[in-house]
Write a protein that holds these residues in place. Structure first.
Motif, PDB file in Angstrom:
ATOM      1  N   UNK A 158       0.838  -1.192   0.000  1.00 18.90           N
ATOM      2  CA  UNK A 158       0.000   0.000   0.000  1.00 18.90           C
ATOM      3  C   UNK A 158       0.876   1.247   0.000  1.00 18.90           C
ATOM      4  N   UNK A 159       0.293   2.351  -0.404  1.00 19.28           N
ATOM      5  CA  UNK A 159       1.019   3.623  -0.384  1.00 19.28           C
ATOM      6  C   UNK A 159       1.420   3.983   1.046  1.00 19.28           C
ATOM      7  N   UNK A 160       0.547   3.714   1.998  1.00 24.90           N
ATOM      8  CA  UNK A 160       0.861   3.980   3.404  1.00 24.90           C
ATOM      9  C   UNK A 160       2.060   3.163   3.857  1.00 24.90           C
ATOM     10  N   UNK A 161       2.089   1.903   3.453  1.00 23.38           N
ATOM     11  CA  UNK A 161       3.222   1.050   3.803  1.00 23.38           C
ATOM     12  C   UNK A 161       4.505   1.569   3.160  1.00 23.38           C
ATOM     13  N   UNK A 162       4.421   2.053   1.931  1.00 33.04           N
ATOM     14  CA  UNK A 162       5.593   2.611   1.254  1.00 33.04           C
ATOM     15  C   UNK A 162       6.127   3.819   2.024  1.00 33.04           C
ATOM     16  N   UNK A 163       5.230   4.703   2.450  1.00 29.78           N
ATOM     17  CA  UNK A 163       5.655   5.883   3.210  1.00 29.78           C
ATOM     18  C   UNK A 163       6.267   5.484   4.555  1.00 29.78           C
ATOM     19  N   UNK A 164       5.631   4.539   5.226  1.00 31.73           N
ATOM     20  CA  UNK A 164       6.119   4.092   6.528  1.00 31.73           C
ATOM     21  C   UNK A 164       7.491   3.445   6.409  1.00 31.73           C
TER      22      UNK A 164
END
Length: 187
Positions: A158-164
């Protein structure tokens, strides 16, 4: 599929989709290979290997739930195979590329470069010490300047996982480089 005859037997729509797919992603594959291999001939060998492996099993690749993530896995394996075949560290001349990546990260994550004293080898070694996923994120986001939605597509996350994961990678780099800084959310 292993021969040109078998490739010719693939449905024309699959053959047509293979070429645009490779054209769309080859720039990123080449840049990641360059970041790891530093030798133009090895980079070209890796990219040809990626394309060859995708072509040989294109119908199978298309059946994957996430084609981009599967292709990224193939790309990383082909690049790693070339890297292992050399057994060498990159020449000094390419190390400043890593500094460029961290200087980009510096503006968003406040990584201090003052204590490095232009020691690019230390910076390179710190980046190489990152876990694989964090390494990928730093290279994709800061060296290749790929946005988070496309990174998420490449890696099948997910995009959130990429940012994290990127944030965690930057935090680990700060620790490895001995930087006393605060974390700031990346945009």
């Amino acid at each position: 599929m292993t021969s040109d005859d078998e490739w010719a037997a693939v449905r024309p729509t699959h053959r047509l989709s293979y070429r645009p797919f490779c054209e769309r992603h080859e720039k990123a594959w080449r840049a990641v290979a360059r970041a790891r291999l530093h030798d133009p001939e090895l980079v070209e060998q890796a990219v040809r290997g990626i394309r060859r492996e995708l072509r040989q099993n294109w119908v199978g690749v298309l059946s994957q739930p996430d084609v981009e993530a599967h292709a990224w896995m193939i790309a990383k394996r082909c690049i790693a195979d070339r890297e292992l075949s050399t057994g060498q560290t990159p020449p000094r001349a390419v190390l400043p590329d890593w500094a460029v990546a961290i200087r980009r990260a510096h503006a968003q994550a406040r990584i201090s470069l003052e204590n490095l004293d232009n020691d690019y080898e230390a910076l390179y070694k710190a980046i190489l010490r990152l876990p694989e996923r964090q390494y990928d994120m730093i290279v994709l986001r800061y060296m290749l300047e790929i946005d988070y939605p496309l990174i998420a597509t490449y890696l099948g996350i997910t995009e959130t996982n990429a940012r994290t994961t990127t944030s965690q990678g930057l935090a680990r780099l700060r620790r490895l480089l001995g930087a006393e800084t605060t974390t700031e959310d990346m945009k």
